[in-house]
Structures are given as structure tokens and as C-alpha cells.
Enzyme design. Structure first.
Site, PDB file in Angstrom:
ATOM      1  N   LYS A  20       0.836  -1.210   0.000  1.00 38.76           N
ATOM      2  CA  LYS A  20       0.000   0.000   0.000  1.00 38.76           C
ATOM      3  C   LYS A  20       0.871   1.261   0.000  1.00 38.76           C
ATOM      4  CE  LYS A  20      -2.793   0.598   3.683  1.00 38.76           C
ATOM      5  NZ  LYS A  20      -2.707   1.975   4.211  1.00 38.76           N
ATOM      6  N   SER A  21       1.914   1.246   0.820  1.00 38.00           N
ATOM      7  CA  SER A  21       2.772   2.437   0.905  1.00 38.00           C
ATOM      8  C   SER A  21       3.408   2.746  -0.442  1.00 38.00           C
ATOM      9  CB  SER A  21       3.882   2.210   1.933  1.00 38.00           C
ATOM     10  OG  SER A  21       3.336   2.178   3.209  1.00 38.00           O
ATOM     11  N   ARG A  25       2.929   6.036  -3.306  1.00 40.96           N
ATOM     12  CA  ARG A  25       4.070   6.840  -3.818  1.00 40.96           C
ATOM     13  C   ARG A  25       4.180   6.731  -5.325  1.00 40.96           C
ATOM     14  NH1 ARG A  25       3.664   5.742   1.620  1.00 40.96           N
ATOM     15  NH2 ARG A  25       5.172   6.916   2.845  1.00 40.96           N
ATOM     16  N   ARG A 119      -8.454  12.115  12.719  1.00 42.65           N
ATOM     17  CA  ARG A 119      -7.003  11.919  12.883  1.00 42.65           C
ATOM     18  C   ARG A 119      -6.243  13.245  12.768  1.00 42.65           C
ATOM     19  NH1 ARG A 119      -5.314   6.855   9.402  1.00 42.65           N
ATOM     20  NH2 ARG A 119      -3.442   7.107  10.678  1.00 42.65           N
ATOM     21  N   ASP A 309       1.925  -0.651  12.777  1.00 44.25           N
ATOM     22  CA  ASP A 309       0.811  -1.291  12.058  1.00 44.25           C
ATOM     23  C   ASP A 309       0.589  -2.748  12.452  1.00 44.25           C
ATOM     24  OD1 ASP A 309       0.243   0.974  10.596  1.00 44.25           O
ATOM     25  OD2 ASP A 309       1.250   0.304   8.774  1.00 44.25           O
ATOM     26  N   LYS A 336      -4.367   5.973  14.955  1.00 41.19           N
ATOM     27  CA  LYS A 336      -4.470   5.257  13.677  1.00 41.19           C
ATOM     28  C   LYS A 336      -5.943   5.267  13.235  1.00 41.19           C
ATOM     29  CE  LYS A 336      -0.096   4.288  13.295  1.00 41.19           C
ATOM     30  NZ  LYS A 336       0.720   4.734  12.159  1.00 41.19           N
ATOM     31  N   ARG A 385      -7.232  -2.969   9.890  1.00 41.68           N
ATOM     32  CA  ARG A 385      -6.275  -3.868  10.558  1.00 41.68           C
ATOM     33  C   ARG A 385      -6.874  -4.535  11.799  1.00 41.68           C
ATOM     34  NH1 ARG A 385      -1.801  -3.007   7.358  1.00 41.68           N
ATOM     35  NH2 ARG A 385      -1.469  -0.821   6.886  1.00 41.68           N
TER      36      ARG A 385
HETATM   37  C1  S3P Z   1       2.413   4.695   6.189  1.00 38.26           C
HETATM   38  C2  S3P Z   1       2.982   5.109   7.366  1.00 38.26           C
HETATM   39  C3  S3P Z   1       2.489   4.689   8.677  1.00 38.26           C
HETATM   40  C4  S3P Z   1       1.509   3.527   8.600  1.00 38.26           C
HETATM   41  C5  S3P Z   1       0.554   3.616   7.468  1.00 38.26           C
HETATM   42  C6  S3P Z   1       1.276   3.785   6.148  1.00 38.26           C
HETATM   43  C7  S3P Z   1       2.984   5.215   4.938  1.00 38.26           C
HETATM   44  O1  S3P Z   1       1.855   5.780   9.302  1.00 38.26           O
HETATM   45  O2  S3P Z   1       0.788   3.416   9.806  1.00 38.26           O
HETATM   46  O3  S3P Z   1      -0.233   2.441   7.424  1.00 38.26           O
HETATM   47  O4  S3P Z   1       2.656   4.681   3.858  1.00 38.26           O
HETATM   48  O5  S3P Z   1       3.795   6.149   5.004  1.00 38.26           O
HETATM   49  P1  S3P Z   1       2.687   6.843  10.178  1.00 38.26           P
HETATM   50  O6  S3P Z   1       3.511   7.628   9.232  1.00 38.26           O
HETATM   51  O7  S3P Z   1       1.632   7.681  10.837  1.00 38.26           O
HETATM   52  O8  S3P Z   1       3.462   6.033  11.146  1.00 38.26           O
END
Ligand code: S3P
Length: 423
Positions: A20-21, A25, A119, A309, A336, A385
Site C-alpha cells: 500500500k505504501s 508513492r 485523525r 501497524d 491510527k 487492521r
Molecule cells: C504509512 C505510514 C504509517 C503507517 C501507514 C502507512 C505510509 O503511518 O501506519 O499504514 O505509507 O507512510 P505513520 O507515518 O503515521 O506512522
């Protein structure tokens, strides 16, 4: 209401969705580039769909073709959208987009669902305002709906006060359009997805260690269009790793994973607990194997799992272990998709374990191998999650009922199908 039935045995091989991350990007960098990029293996979840939707509103062309996406950034760059950018349940979409639109002249409105609208966004607003943008939101922690006034930005040196890859990334995305270089210093090493993807897109990013953390320096520039190939998401593999370890008759593997060190801290934690869980290096990608195990308690520090996570699912592992597992410095869990600090404690108690908090630490006294989890009901509270962690507990134990389980679609629309494939 979704019923998760106990699995009599667990066998098979799973391919989890694209990371996902990395997907977020890749989409953003493709939209910022001039020309057409192809993206394969993108996360199929609603979070990444929100990012695709947002870049389309900002003027990029987004086209699906079979199992890939094409994203074309406009020659003149992105432009403000008259309509709000709908970030749905996705904190990464909202925080990274804030960085992207900070450098796009005009007024940008960003909205989200009930979970995202609670959030804190002040963590991205503070550095972006220092760079020259204006960010307005609700209440002291500036939650959504947000209004970002984008325009000319200047590079800054920013020391991120909370361990957050999203904050680091928002600043770096803004830095692409700033005058002068931008430096982000983090005291905890968070995932390097943005730095890595920016380098892959031909941008000038330098990363150096700084104490226990890192210093990242970026020169402004426009990413190149390219072919993106997204590996599987290790955070999704974590659910199956724990399922394999705590189920009394399990042997499974998860294929084609990213295994960056900031992402796979959970494997080391499980190994310390005695789990027969391992990563295997196949060159470009890794796989993960998990076998039924007898677990013992350990101590888990948030630095090992910087995004925290995987803490809800490690809580389930702790419930199956012999002894008291300590989870240290877990404050970030509270902000979260839901309050996962309270949620993890509540889940542990529902499973029949003793669980208590002391400040930002919490403790779980597991049931050990001899006893089985109690059946339970979970209200998902728009947190994918927590749904997956609870489902693993139900599948390995005596079942559970989940209200609002469809929220798994944020990151893993086929989670329940894949879980059933292991039966
Ligand atoms: C993520 C960073 C994390 C994570 C999220 C995805 C990202 O959050 O909890 O699921 O893709 O950069 P934080 O940056 O708040 O730790």
C-alpha cells in the site's frame, strides 16, 4: 455482520495485495511526472483507489488496463481541483496529498470518512506552513476537512517530532516544488518508501544516518515517468504469519513480498517468541513461511515496528503465548484508523487474556498453548487492521462475529476469500 468460522487446519500459499505504501508513492510520482507511467501490482484497496481518484481530479490521466494502470502527468503540472479531494479512510492519501498540493497554486479541499476526520493533521500542517503553504482544519489537532492554500514554497530543514513516514513523506513531496533543498531529520528510522521511490524516479535524494535515525535531503525536481512494479505488502503478510504460528495445525506461505527492514520487524518479534516464521530471499522478492508454533512472551518496542501497524496482530500472538508480553511506547497506536491502543487491549480481553496499560505501554498475559481463545464479537470502527487481527484470532480460535468487516476493503478487499483459501 461477518461470521469468521474456526479453521480446522491451515494449508496453502497466499499472494497478498501490492504494498500500500509503495502504491501511493508510485501513483503520486507518476502524476507529478510529465508523460505516461505504467503501474503493475498496485494495491487493490480503496485507500490507493482514493489516491488514484485524487490525482485524476488534479489533472492526471488515469486509465486501467487489465492488471495494470496507466497514469499520465500533465505537461504543465498538476492544477487545483474545484471538487474536494476525497481521501476516504486513507491517512496516507490525505497526508501525502497535503505535501503534493502545497506546491500547486490554488485552494485545495481534502475530506475523509468519519475515522480519517478524527485523525491529527497538525503534524503535516506544521512543516508545510513553514515551507510557505497555509493549512486549515478543525479543532486544535487540525483534523479534516482540510483546506490547503498551495503556492510558492521554500525548502526547510525539518526535524520530525513523531516517528511518522507520512510526515516525512509529506515534507519531501512538498520539497519537490520548493526553491532550494529540503531536509528531513527523523530520530526513529521509519519506512524509506518515499526516498526509494523518488530515487527510482530519477530524483536527487541523499540519505545519511544521524544517530539512531536518518537525515534525508532532497533537491527539487520533476520525477521521470517510468514502469512501476509494486511488491506484495509485508504488513498484510503479518496477519498470515501470526495465523500460521498460533493455529495448532498450520503450514502456509505468503509469496512475492517487499522485505525492507522497517517493514518486517514483526518477523523478528515472532522469532523471539519462538514462532516458526521465516522470510526467504528470492532475489527481487521475499516469501514468508509460517508453521504451527509454541509461543512464549517477549518485549516489543515501537522502534522495532516504527509504524506500529503490526501491533494489533502481534497482540493476538501475545494472547496465545505463555507469559506476559510487554508492548512499549505505543502512543502512536491511539491515532491510527481507530484507537488501536484501546482496541488491542479490548481484543486481548475478549480472547480471554489478561491485559492492562501503564502510560503508553501495555501488557498481555497470554493463555499459553493449553487454552483456546474465547468466541467474541468485534465492532470494526472503520479499522481494516483491527478486522484482520480479529479474524485471525477467530479463525485460529473458536470463531468471531465482526460488525463492519467490509472496511477491510481499505487495504485488502479479498482478505476473507484468501483466508477461506487456506481452509
Ligand atoms: C504509512 C505510514 C504509517 C503507517 C501507514 C502507512 C505510509 O503511518 O501506519 O499504514 O505509507 O507512510 P505513520 O507515518 O503515521 O506512522
Amino acid at each position: 455482520m461477518t461470521d469468521v468460522a474456526p479453521l480446522a487446519r491451515v494449508r496453502g500459499s497466499i499472494r497478498v495485495p501490492g504494498d500500500k505504501s509503495y502504491s501511493h508513492r508510485a501513483v503520486l510520482l507518476a502524476a507529478l511526472a510529465e508523460g505516461r507511467s505504467s503501474l503493475r501490482g498496485l494495491s487493490a484497496g480503496a485507500d490507493v483507489a482514493a489516491t488514484l481518484d485524487a490525482v485524476a481530479r488534479l489533472g492526471a490521466r488515469v486509465e486501467p488496463e487489465g492488471d495494470r494502470w496507466w497514469v499520465s502527468g500533465p505537461a504543465g503540472g498538476l492544477r487545483a481541483s474545484a471538487a474536494a479531494l476525497e481521501c476516504a479512510n486513507s491517512g496516507t492519501t490525505m497526508r501525502l496529498l497535503c505535501g503534493v498540493v502545497a506546491g500547486v497554486p490554488g485552494t485545495h479541499r481534502l475530506v475523509g470518512d468519519a475515522s480519517l476526520s478524527r485523525r491529527p493533521m497538525d503534524r503535516v500542517a506544521a512543516p508545510l506552513e513553514r515551507m510557505g503553504a497555509r493549512v486549515r482544519g478543525e479543532g486544535p489537532s487540525l483534523h479534516a476537512p482540510l483546506v490547503v492554500e498551495g503556492g510558492a514554497l521554500s525548502g526547510v530543514e525539518y526535524h520530525v517530532p513523531v516517528p511518522s513516514a507520512q510526515v516525512k513523506s509529506a515534507v519531501l513531496f512538498a520539497g519537490l516544488r520548493a526553491s532550494g533543498s529540503t531536509t528531513v531529520v527523523e530520530s526513529v528510522r521509519t519506512r524509506t518508501t518515499t526516498e526509494d521511490a523518488m530515487r527510482e524516479a530519477g530524483l536527487d535524494v541523499a540519505v545519511a544516518p544521524e544517530g539512531p535515525g536518518r537525515r534525508v535531503t532532497l533537491n527539487p525536481g520533476r520525477p521521470n515517468p517510468r514502469a512501476w512494479a509494486v511488491p506484495g505488502d509485508p504488513s498484510q503478510a503479518a496477519f498470515f504469519a501470526v495465523l500460521g504460528a498460533i493455529h495448532e495445525d498450520a503450514s502456509l506461505e505468503v509469496v512475492s513480498l517487499d522485505a525492507a527492514p522497517e517493514r518486517v520487524g514483526f518477523v523478528e518479534v515472532l522469532a523471539r517468541m519462538g514462532a516458526r516464521v521465516a522470510l526467504h530471499d528470492h532475489g527481487t522478492y521475499h516469501s514468508l513461511s509460517a508453521l504451527s508454533s509454541t509461543l512464549v512472551a517477549t518485549e516489543v518496542h515501537s522502534h522495532e515496528i516504527p509504524s506500529v501497524d503490526e501491533v494489533p496482530i502481534l497482540t493476538v500472538a501475545a494472547c496465545a503465548a505463555e507469559g506476559i508480553t510487554a508492548f512499549r511506547s505505543m502512543a502512536e497506536l491511539r491515532v491510527k484508523e481507530s484507537d488501536r491502543f484501546a482496541g488491542s487491549l479490548a481484543l486481548a480481553r475478549q480472547l480471554g487474556a489478561a491485559a492492562w496499560a501503564e502510560g503508553d505501554d501495555f501488557f498481555v498475559e497470554g493463555l499459553g498453548a493449553a487454552r483456546r481463545f474465547a468466541p467474541f464479537t468485534l465492532e470494526a470502527a472503520l479499522d481494516h487492521r483491527m478486522v484482520m487481527a480479529a479474524s485471525v484470532a477467530g479463525a485460529a480460535g473458536r470463531g468471531c462475529v465482526i460488525e463492519g468487516a467490509d472496511t477491510v476493503a481499505s487495504s485488502y478487499p479479498h482478505f476473507f476469500r484468501d483466508l477461506a483459501l487456506l481452509a
